[in-house]
Design a protein around this motif. Structure first.
Motif, short mmCIF file in Angstrom:
data_model
loop_
_atom_site.label_atom_id
_atom_site.label_comp_id
_atom_site.label_asym_id
_atom_site.label_seq_id
_atom_site.Cartn_x
_atom_site.Cartn_y
_atom_site.Cartn_z
N UNK A 162 0.82 -1.22 0.00
CA UNK A 162 0.00 0.00 0.00
C UNK A 162 0.85 1.26 0.00
N UNK A 163 0.34 2.31 -0.62
CA UNK A 163 1.04 3.58 -0.64
C UNK A 163 1.06 4.20 0.76
N UNK A 164 2.14 4.87 1.09
CA UNK A 164 2.25 5.52 2.39
C UNK A 164 1.62 6.91 2.32
N UNK A 208 -10.01 8.39 7.09
CA UNK A 208 -10.40 7.09 7.67
C UNK A 208 -11.85 7.06 8.13
N UNK A 209 -12.23 7.99 9.01
CA UNK A 209 -13.59 7.95 9.56
C UNK A 209 -14.64 8.10 8.47
N UNK A 210 -14.42 9.02 7.55
CA UNK A 210 -15.42 9.27 6.52
C UNK A 210 -15.53 8.08 5.57
N UNK A 211 -14.40 7.50 5.17
CA UNK A 211 -14.43 6.36 4.26
C UNK A 211 -15.24 5.21 4.87
N UNK A 212 -14.98 4.89 6.12
CA UNK A 212 -15.72 3.81 6.78
C UNK A 212 -17.21 4.15 6.90
N UNK A 213 -17.52 5.42 7.18
CA UNK A 213 -18.92 5.81 7.37
C UNK A 213 -19.70 5.76 6.06
N UNK A 214 -19.02 5.92 4.94
CA UNK A 214 -19.71 5.93 3.64
C UNK A 214 -20.16 4.54 3.17
N UNK A 215 -19.45 3.51 3.61
CA UNK A 215 -19.69 2.17 3.05
C UNK A 215 -21.15 1.74 3.17
N UNK A 216 -21.81 1.84 4.33
CA UNK A 216 -23.22 1.39 4.42
C UNK A 216 -24.13 2.15 3.46
N UNK A 217 -23.94 3.47 3.33
CA UNK A 217 -24.80 4.27 2.46
C UNK A 217 -24.57 3.91 0.99
N UNK A 220 -9.55 8.39 -1.07
CA UNK A 220 -10.41 7.48 -0.31
C UNK A 220 -10.40 6.07 -0.91
N UNK A 221 -9.89 5.89 -2.12
CA UNK A 221 -10.02 4.60 -2.80
C UNK A 221 -8.99 3.55 -2.38
N UNK A 222 -7.68 3.86 -2.35
CA UNK A 222 -6.70 2.80 -2.10
C UNK A 222 -6.50 2.49 -0.62
N UNK A 223 -5.96 1.30 -0.34
CA UNK A 223 -5.44 1.02 1.00
C UNK A 223 -4.21 1.91 1.20
N UNK A 224 -4.04 2.42 2.42
CA UNK A 224 -2.94 3.35 2.70
C UNK A 224 -2.16 2.89 3.92
N UNK A 225 -0.86 3.05 3.86
CA UNK A 225 -0.01 2.72 5.00
C UNK A 225 0.19 3.97 5.84
N UNK A 226 -0.18 3.87 7.11
CA UNK A 226 -0.05 4.97 8.05
C UNK A 226 0.87 4.51 9.16
N UNK A 227 2.12 4.95 9.12
CA UNK A 227 3.10 4.43 10.07
C UNK A 227 3.32 2.94 9.81
N UNK A 228 3.03 2.12 10.80
CA UNK A 228 3.22 0.67 10.65
C UNK A 228 1.93 -0.07 10.34
N UNK A 229 0.81 0.63 10.31
CA UNK A 229 -0.47 -0.05 10.06
C UNK A 229 -0.99 0.28 8.66
N UNK A 230 -1.86 -0.58 8.17
CA UNK A 230 -2.48 -0.38 6.86
C UNK A 230 -3.97 -0.15 7.07
#
Length: 364
Positions: A250-252, A282-291, A310-320
């Motif tokens: 994933x892109x950083x 992060x918060x907005x992307x997750x909130x959009x999925x149900x709608x 909002x589309x790709x998986x992203x690397x934030x520090x050590x987490x994806x």
């Protein structure tokens, strides 16, 4: 997994780069839409930059994006604010968070507002009382006041220069098309207030720094004539973000690319501190999925357009952190990249039974 059209794109891009041709470079832009399907329902999902860029007004736009919008029964847009999005606006815009962290003002926050106050004075604008006393104002109200201040200070010439494809599609499309906004004013307040105090402070600081840079941009270029060149950079940045989808690594999100840095320095893009990423991405992307999932399930053809980050998986520090495409796949949707109109000519763009009846009646 990597999509086959991306492998083809990579080979073509290398050839075009060798030719050093402007026309070839324009043709080498990455596909920016995906076909989302489950059962007999389908959607075209598009990533955009929110500003007008050359790569978003090209052959791909004319043959994939615009036709998909035209035939869709409903459009779902990040940037749309209709009556449902504006409901209870006074409370959503002005009410502080219930646990507003009084006195939590980091050094970065102080430096950001110092920069904004200086840029305001250097622009020969009056410094509003709330800006002079920002440390006493609830944080969420400060964001609302910043938005109002930005609009008033930059003027209509800036609004004209900042027209992304969501606005162009609505302006030239079918005015009767049902449109759904992904965010309400209340949602924005909820995302902010549910973040940690430290993330809130970083988010407010990023916003204040962005406004100060926009004021500097106006000082040097009152009519925003330089934004044409910056639009080219924005197009390249958009291409890079959509290429991040389905990469093995994933892109950083940080460090940012040279193109992102240019846009951030001019105020056309915000910094992506931990707080801004948490609240805006992060918060907005997750909130959009149900709608989005609900809308796709209820209609035969849906058009969805959101910011490309909002589309790709992203690397934030050590987490994806999973992006919208991965989250939709987790909901059981098939999501495949659209390389060109031929990929959807027999599916999404194929005339429906209703289209055929309407066409037949129109020819009588």
């Amino acid at each position: 997994m990597m999509i086959s059209c991306i492998r083809s794109y990579t080979v073509l891009a290398a050839v075009f780069a060798t030719l050093l041709s402007t026309a070839a470079a324009a043709a080498a832009t990455a596909p920016r839409a995906w076909l989302v399907s489950k059962g007999n329902t389908q959607a075209v999902l598009v990533g955009e930059s929110h500003v007008g860029t050359p790569v978003e007004n090209d052959h791909y736009f004319e043959t994939v994006v615009k036709p998909s919008y035209a035939v869709a029964e409903v459009a779902v847009m990040e940037t749309y604010f209709g009556p449902d999005q504006l409901r209870n606006g006074s409370f959503a815009l002005g009410a502080p968070c219930f646990d507003d962290p009084k006195g939590l003002h980091t050094q970065r926050l102080h430096l950001a507002f110092d920069a904004l106050i200086k840029a305001t004075r250097d622009s020969h604008l009056d410094v509003p009382n709330w800006l002079e006393s920002w440390a006493l104002v609830p944080e969420y109200l400060t964001l609302t006041l910043l938005d109002t201040f930005t609009t008033a200070s930059l003027g209509p010439a800036y609004d004209v220069s900042e027209t992304g494809i969501s606005f162009r599609l609505r302006g030239k499309g079918t005015t009767s098309k049902k449109t759904i906004g992904l965010d309400t004013l209340g949602d924005r307040r909820t995302h902010f207030c549910s973040a940690s105090a430290v993330d809130r402070a970083d988010f407010v600081a990023d916003k204040a720094l962005q406004v100060s840079r926009l004021l500097r941009l106006k000082q040097s270029d009152p009519l925003y004539g330089s934004l044409g060149k910056l639009a080219v950079v924005a197009g390249e940045v958009t291409d890079e973000k959509v290429r991040c989808v389905d990469r093995p690594t994933p892109c950083a999100i940080d460090p940012v690319s040279p193109g992102d840095r240019i846009l951030q320095d001019k105020g056309l893009e915000t910094n992506y501190s931990s707080g801004t990423f948490e609240i805006m991405i992060k918060q907005r992307t997750h909130a959009w999925v149900p709608l989005i999932a609900k809308t796709i399930s209820e209609h035969h053809r849906t058009f969805v357009i959101v910011g490309a980050l909002h589309l790709p998986d992203l690397r934030v520090g050590t987490r994806v952190e999973p992006g919208l495409i991965s989250l939709l796949r987790q909901q059981g949707f098939s999501v495949t990249r659209i390389c060109g109109a031929s990929d959807i000519s027999a599916t999404f763009l194929s005339p429906s039974w209703f289209d055929r009846v309407r066409s037949a009646l129109g020819s009588l």
